[in-house]
Design a protein around this motif. Structure first.
Motif, PDB file in Angstrom:
ATOM      1  N   VAL A   1      62.538  99.356 124.235  1.00 54.41           N
ATOM      2  CA  VAL A   1      63.827  99.340 124.922  1.00 54.41           C
ATOM      3  C   VAL A   1      64.236 100.763 125.298  1.00 54.41           C
ATOM      4  O   VAL A   1      64.206 101.670 124.465  1.00 54.41           O
ATOM      5  N   SER A   2      64.641 100.943 126.542  1.00 56.07           N
ATOM      6  CA  SER A   2      65.100 102.237 127.011  1.00 56.07           C
ATOM      7  C   SER A   2      66.533 102.487 126.552  1.00 56.07           C
ATOM      8  O   SER A   2      67.344 101.560 126.471  1.00 56.07           O
ATOM      9  N   TYR A   3      66.854 103.739 126.310  1.00 58.40           N
ATOM     10  CA  TYR A   3      68.214 104.094 125.897  1.00 58.40           C
ATOM     11  C   TYR A   3      69.248 103.703 126.947  1.00 58.40           C
ATOM     12  O   TYR A   3      70.406 103.453 126.605  1.00 58.40           O
ATOM     13  N   VAL A   4      68.866 103.611 128.207  1.00 59.97           N
ATOM     14  CA  VAL A   4      69.821 103.249 129.254  1.00 59.97           C
ATOM     15  C   VAL A   4      70.274 101.795 129.130  1.00 59.97           C
ATOM     16  O   VAL A   4      71.281 101.413 129.700  1.00 59.97           O
ATOM     17  N   ASP A   5      69.527 100.995 128.384  1.00 64.37           N
ATOM     18  CA  ASP A   5      69.881  99.595 128.183  1.00 64.37           C
ATOM     19  C   ASP A   5      70.646  99.359 126.880  1.00 64.37           C
ATOM     20  O   ASP A   5      70.979  98.220 126.565  1.00 64.37           O
ATOM     21  N   ALA A   6      70.914 100.401 126.126  1.00 66.12           N
ATOM     22  CA  ALA A   6      71.590 100.265 124.832  1.00 66.12           C
ATOM     23  C   ALA A   6      73.094 100.435 124.987  1.00 66.12           C
ATOM     24  O   ALA A   6      73.566 101.224 125.800  1.00 66.12           O
ATOM     25  N   ASP A   7      73.826  99.687 124.188  1.00 72.85           N
ATOM     26  CA  ASP A   7      75.280  99.814 124.153  1.00 72.85           C
ATOM     27  C   ASP A   7      75.645 100.833 123.082  1.00 72.85           C
ATOM     28  O   ASP A   7      75.673 100.524 121.892  1.00 72.85           O
ATOM     29  N   LEU A   8      75.907 102.043 123.522  1.00 73.78           N
ATOM     30  CA  LEU A   8      76.291 103.128 122.618  1.00 73.78           C
ATOM     31  C   LEU A   8      77.788 103.402 122.713  1.00 73.78           C
ATOM     32  O   LEU A   8      78.258 104.467 122.338  1.00 73.78           O
ATOM     33  N   SER A   9      78.539 102.421 123.209  1.00 75.93           N
ATOM     34  CA  SER A   9      79.958 102.624 123.485  1.00 75.93           C
ATOM     35  C   SER A   9      80.851 102.478 122.259  1.00 75.93           C
ATOM     36  O   SER A   9      82.026 102.826 122.312  1.00 75.93           O
ATOM     37  N   THR A  10      80.313 101.984 121.159  1.00 76.86           N
ATOM     38  CA  THR A  10      81.135 101.830 119.961  1.00 76.86           C
ATOM     39  C   THR A  10      81.415 103.190 119.332  1.00 76.86           C
ATOM     40  O   THR A  10      80.593 104.099 119.425  1.00 76.86           O
TER      41      THR A  10
ATOM     42  N   LEU B   1      60.855 102.075 108.523  1.00 73.65           N
ATOM     43  CA  LEU B   1      62.199 102.232 109.068  1.00 73.65           C
ATOM     44  C   LEU B   1      62.287 101.633 110.469  1.00 73.65           C
ATOM     45  O   LEU B   1      63.247 100.935 110.798  1.00 73.65           O
ATOM     46  N   ARG B   2      61.245 101.870 111.280  1.00 78.22           N
ATOM     47  CA  ARG B   2      61.211 101.282 112.626  1.00 78.22           C
ATOM     48  C   ARG B   2      61.173  99.764 112.553  1.00 78.22           C
ATOM     49  O   ARG B   2      61.790  99.081 113.373  1.00 78.22           O
ATOM     50  N   GLU B   3      60.455  99.212 111.577  1.00 73.23           N
ATOM     51  CA  GLU B   3      60.390  97.755 111.410  1.00 73.23           C
ATOM     52  C   GLU B   3      61.730  97.197 110.942  1.00 73.23           C
ATOM     53  O   GLU B   3      62.185  96.162 111.446  1.00 73.23           O
ATOM     54  N   ARG B   4      62.364  97.865 110.007  1.00 72.74           N
ATOM     55  CA  ARG B   4      63.652  97.405 109.470  1.00 72.74           C
ATOM     56  C   ARG B   4      64.732  97.355 110.552  1.00 72.74           C
ATOM     57  O   ARG B   4      65.578  96.468 110.545  1.00 72.74           O
ATOM     58  N   TYR B   5      64.709  98.304 111.478  1.00 72.26           N
ATOM     59  CA  TYR B   5      65.709  98.385 112.537  1.00 72.26           C
ATOM     60  C   TYR B   5      65.081  98.181 113.917  1.00 72.26           C
ATOM     61  O   TYR B   5      65.478  98.807 114.893  1.00 72.26           O
ATOM     62  N   ALA B   6      64.126  97.266 113.987  1.00 70.51           N
ATOM     63  CA  ALA B   6      63.376  97.041 115.232  1.00 70.51           C
ATOM     64  C   ALA B   6      64.280  96.749 116.422  1.00 70.51           C
ATOM     65  O   ALA B   6      63.997  97.189 117.548  1.00 70.51           O
ATOM     66  N   ASP B   7      65.369  96.049 116.199  1.00 72.06           N
ATOM     67  CA  ASP B   7      66.266  95.707 117.308  1.00 72.06           C
ATOM     68  C   ASP B   7      67.207  96.854 117.684  1.00 72.06           C
ATOM     69  O   ASP B   7      68.004  96.725 118.613  1.00 72.06           O
ATOM     70  N   HIS B   8      67.095  97.969 116.992  1.00 72.60           N
ATOM     71  CA  HIS B   8      67.901  99.157 117.305  1.00 72.60           C
ATOM     72  C   HIS B   8      67.029 100.382 117.537  1.00 72.60           C
ATOM     73  O   HIS B   8      67.487 101.516 117.339  1.00 72.60           O
ATOM     74  N   CYS B   9      65.794 100.166 117.968  1.00 72.80           N
ATOM     75  CA  CYS B   9      64.900 101.267 118.317  1.00 72.80           C
ATOM     76  C   CYS B   9      64.952 101.500 119.819  1.00 72.80           C
ATOM     77  O   CYS B   9      64.856 100.550 120.602  1.00 72.80           O
ATOM     78  N   LEU B  10      65.105 102.749 120.206  1.00 73.87           N
ATOM     79  CA  LEU B  10      65.204 103.115 121.619  1.00 73.87           C
ATOM     80  C   LEU B  10      64.188 104.187 121.966  1.00 73.87           C
ATOM     81  O   LEU B  10      63.731 104.937 121.106  1.00 73.87           O
ATOM     82  N   ARG B  11      63.902 104.263 123.252  1.00 75.33           N
ATOM     83  CA  ARG B  11      63.015 105.318 123.760  1.00 75.33           C
ATOM     84  C   ARG B  11      63.627 105.898 125.015  1.00 75.33           C
ATOM     85  O   ARG B  11      64.516 105.318 125.632  1.00 75.33           O
TER      86      ARG B  11
ATOM     87  N   GLN C   1      79.158 106.900 127.382  1.00 79.04           N
ATOM     88  CA  GLN C   1      79.496 105.492 127.242  1.00 79.04           C
ATOM     89  C   GLN C   1      80.811 105.282 126.493  1.00 79.04           C
ATOM     90  O   GLN C   1      81.519 104.311 126.723  1.00 79.04           O
ATOM     91  N   GLN C   2      81.149 106.193 125.611  1.00 78.83           N
ATOM     92  CA  GLN C   2      82.400 106.112 124.859  1.00 78.83           C
ATOM     93  C   GLN C   2      83.571 106.704 125.648  1.00 78.83           C
ATOM     94  O   GLN C   2      84.680 106.749 125.141  1.00 78.83           O
ATOM     95  N   ASN C   3      83.300 107.154 126.860  1.00 73.16           N
ATOM     96  CA  ASN C   3      84.323 107.818 127.676  1.00 73.16           C
ATOM     97  C   ASN C   3      84.947 109.008 126.952  1.00 73.16           C
ATOM     98  O   ASN C   3      86.142 109.250 127.067  1.00 73.16           O
ATOM     99  N   MET C   4      84.126 109.740 126.218  1.00 73.14           N
ATOM    100  CA  MET C   4      84.625 110.874 125.438  1.00 73.14           C
ATOM    101  C   MET C   4      84.280 112.220 126.060  1.00 73.14           C
ATOM    102  O   MET C   4      84.664 113.256 125.531  1.00 73.14           O
TER     103      MET C   4
END
Length: 170
Positions: free
Chosen positions: A96-105, A123-133, A159-162
């Motif tokens: 998954v590309s970082y451009v497709d991740a919701d980092l707005s929280t 660690l990559r296996e434990r958080y497989a759904d939160h790994c980005l490239r 993304q956080q408008n900060m």
């Protein structure tokens, strides 16, 4: 470049975690990104360099006092003290590309592995759904760790408008 940056609101929006960093220049550049953005830096031992006051002064890191930094003996201590809420792992092995991740929280945590091996497989296996490239040409292997951290830190802030919290005219 050349203009000093400071944060109007010192509340933290991004945490950057370096697991067993090996190259002092990369950590120094990431620390500068943290100083410029108000992000917190977490270092998980073992470190491939010295960060004592003497070593930092000798390296000329005149921004080090602006970095909110925590050091942990190991990854278990890091998780015990910080948990894993809003945690994103950066790895060249992600699909998954970082451009497709919701980092707005608020309070996104970006975790990076050591320069020579990346993050451990467990660690990559434990958080497989939160790994980005970061997308890149396959023959280029990878970006420099400090460049990757800066790209993701600023993307999370965007993304956080900060980004408006960073005053470029000070």
């Amino acid at each position: 470049m050349g203009s000093e940056m400071c944060i109007r609101d010192r509340s933290t929006m991004v945490d950057i975690v370096l697991v067993e960093p090996e190259i002092p220049n990369n950590t120094g550049a990431i620390a500068r990104t943290c100083a410029c953005t108000g992000s917190r830096l977490h270092l998980v031992k073992p470190l491939g360099f010295d960060i004592s006051d003497r070593a930092v002064k000798r390296a000329g890191l005149d921004y080090w006092h602006l970095v909110d930094i925590s050091v942990y003996e190991n990854i278990d201590e890091y998780f015990a003290k910080n948990g894993d809420e809003n945690l994103w792992l950066l790895t060249t092995k992600a699909s998954v590309s970082y451009v497709d991740a919701d980092l707005s929280t608020p309070n996104v945590t970006l975790m990076f592995g050591k320069e020579t091996k990346g993050l451990p497989e467990w660690l990559r296996e434990r958080y497989a759904d939160h790994c980005l490239r970061i997308p890149m040409r396959a023959e280029a292997r990878s970006l420099n760790l400090s460049n990757t951290a800066a790209i993701l830190c600023y993307e999370a802030l965007r993304q956080q408008n900060m980004l408006g919290q960073i005053d470029l005219n000070v």
